[in-house]
Design a protein around this motif. Sequence first.
Motif, mmCIF file in Angstrom:
data_model
loop_
_atom_site.group_PDB
_atom_site.id
_atom_site.type_symbol
_atom_site.label_atom_id
_atom_site.label_comp_id
_atom_site.label_asym_id
_atom_site.label_seq_id
_atom_site.Cartn_x
_atom_site.Cartn_y
_atom_site.Cartn_z
ATOM 1 N N LYS A 155 66.118 76.878 60.774
ATOM 2 C CA LYS A 155 64.798 76.596 61.330
ATOM 3 C C LYS A 155 64.924 75.748 62.590
ATOM 4 C CE LYS A 155 60.180 75.095 59.833
ATOM 5 N NZ LYS A 155 59.406 74.516 58.696
ATOM 6 N N HIS A 156 64.126 76.094 63.612
ATOM 7 C CA HIS A 156 64.172 75.392 64.888
ATOM 8 C C HIS A 156 62.762 75.245 65.446
ATOM 9 C CE1 HIS A 156 68.589 75.877 65.297
ATOM 10 N NE2 HIS A 156 68.374 77.000 64.643
ATOM 11 N N MET A 157 62.623 74.332 66.407
ATOM 12 C CA MET A 157 61.355 74.114 67.082
ATOM 13 C C MET A 157 61.604 74.137 68.590
ATOM 14 S SD MET A 157 58.111 73.262 67.234
ATOM 15 C CE MET A 157 56.931 72.402 68.293
ATOM 16 N N LEU A 158 60.824 74.936 69.293
ATOM 17 C CA LEU A 158 60.847 74.924 70.750
ATOM 18 C C LEU A 158 59.467 74.524 71.245
ATOM 19 C CD1 LEU A 158 62.826 77.918 72.353
ATOM 20 C CD2 LEU A 158 63.065 75.485 72.869
ATOM 21 N N SER A 159 59.455 73.576 72.149
ATOM 22 C CA SER A 159 58.227 73.110 72.783
ATOM 23 C C SER A 159 58.524 72.944 74.265
ATOM 24 C CB SER A 159 57.813 71.763 72.184
ATOM 25 O OG SER A 159 58.747 70.760 72.536
ATOM 26 N N PRO A 160 57.527 72.668 75.092
ATOM 27 C CA PRO A 160 57.831 72.394 76.498
ATOM 28 C C PRO A 160 58.871 71.295 76.662
ATOM 29 C CG PRO A 160 55.479 72.730 76.218
ATOM 30 C CD PRO A 160 56.070 72.720 74.843
ATOM 31 N N GLU A 161 58.752 70.256 75.857
ATOM 32 C CA GLU A 161 59.671 69.132 75.981
ATOM 33 C C GLU A 161 61.091 69.486 75.539
ATOM 34 O OE1 GLU A 161 55.551 67.872 76.029
ATOM 35 O OE2 GLU A 161 56.653 69.023 74.512
ATOM 36 N N THR A 162 61.220 70.181 74.400
ATOM 37 C CA THR A 162 62.566 70.526 73.937
ATOM 38 C C THR A 162 63.204 71.580 74.844
ATOM 39 O OG1 THR A 162 61.676 72.146 72.369
ATOM 40 C CG2 THR A 162 62.110 69.928 71.534
ATOM 41 N N SER A 163 62.412 72.503 75.378
ATOM 42 C CA SER A 163 62.963 73.490 76.299
ATOM 43 C C SER A 163 63.502 72.819 77.554
ATOM 44 C CB SER A 163 61.885 74.517 76.681
ATOM 45 O OG SER A 163 62.388 75.447 77.628
ATOM 46 N N MET A 164 62.761 71.836 78.088
ATOM 47 C CA MET A 164 63.247 71.116 79.273
ATOM 48 C C MET A 164 64.532 70.359 78.957
ATOM 49 S SD MET A 164 61.152 71.975 81.655
ATOM 50 C CE MET A 164 61.054 73.533 80.741
ATOM 51 N N GLU A 165 64.617 69.766 77.767
ATOM 52 C CA GLU A 165 65.805 69.003 77.403
ATOM 53 C C GLU A 165 67.007 69.921 77.220
ATOM 54 O OE1 GLU A 165 68.438 65.890 76.197
ATOM 55 O OE2 GLU A 165 66.721 66.099 77.536
#
Length: 375
Positions: free
Chosen positions: A122-132
Amino acid sequence: MSKTGFTLHARDGTARCGVITTPRGEIRTPAFMPVGTAATVKGMLPESVRATGADILLGNTYHLMLRPGAERVARLGGLHRFMNWDRPILTDSGGFQVMSLSDLRKLTEEGVTFRSHIDGSKHMLSPETSMEIQRLLGSDIVMCFDECPALPADRARLEDSMRLSMRWAQRSRDAFGDRPGHMLFGIQQGGLEEDLRAESAAALRAIGFDGYAVGGLAVGEGQEAMFGVLDFAPGQLPEDQPRYLMGVGKPDDIVGAVKRGIDMMDCVLPSRSGRTGQAWTRRGPVAIKNARHADDPRPLDEDCTCPACRGYSRAYLHHVFRAGEMISGMLLTWHNLHYYQELMSGMRAAIAAGTFAEFEAAFHAMRAQGDIEPL
């Protein structure tokens, strides 16, 4: 030169040629970016990709975050060192792959929760995690995180998706921060609707990016509909910054997109086709596995200077594909990427000379002839 590092050298109608300057080198536009999904252009060495004329590669955030992991790539010196490519790299945000590859996913305002297609983790992608993740990879051009609905879609779905993507664009901009030497591109959405595209473009311009992508195309709408959007969408974006059409495409798609003001494109097609026996040539596609090529001593294209055409016959290429030999996909991928880069070079020269209309007419006339006749 604008602050983004984009210099526009010439226009011919709405077609443009120029240069994007990065610390790792110049990107001549219009540019085609070979796709190195998992830190490799399949079947090619990095120096071979460069030899075809490519100035920049595309890496995939979704695939690299799952394997080998962005933190591991960062520990090993970043994506450029990891894959032995010292020129610019653009990474997509991962949003499209989450939507298209992950069976179990949940979309919320925060981002997308999904399960890996590799091992179900399981993973989470958000604007913040994508930028990181893209920061850890060290890419030169970073794409903001967006949602890309498949077409056709009803207007309410397109409106909701576009406005969510614009909120995510602001969060991506905030999370990206100030990174000298790196660029952040916004992504226009809105399906086939001109007013939604205009609303999206206005939102992106208000946020402010270093380049702008036309997203949400090449997702099932067909060439006529895509060109219909490209007749207005590039003009809604800033004139003095690069315009990137994501996920396109076939050679005639590329010529039509450049004609309408697009500066950058990417697609898996030349490498994927190369692995499956389809060559792209000036006369159109050639299915090298067909029996008609089994005794043909001629090259794929007698005017092509790639290794597949300089050193090998159609008969040999037919043989190694039928035999399942590894060299088959290597040779045809090299040919296809070489052809795509020659196409881009030809368009850049034609735009600079003010002869793009003649170039386009000759391109279509040659393709209309079809492949050479069998012996």
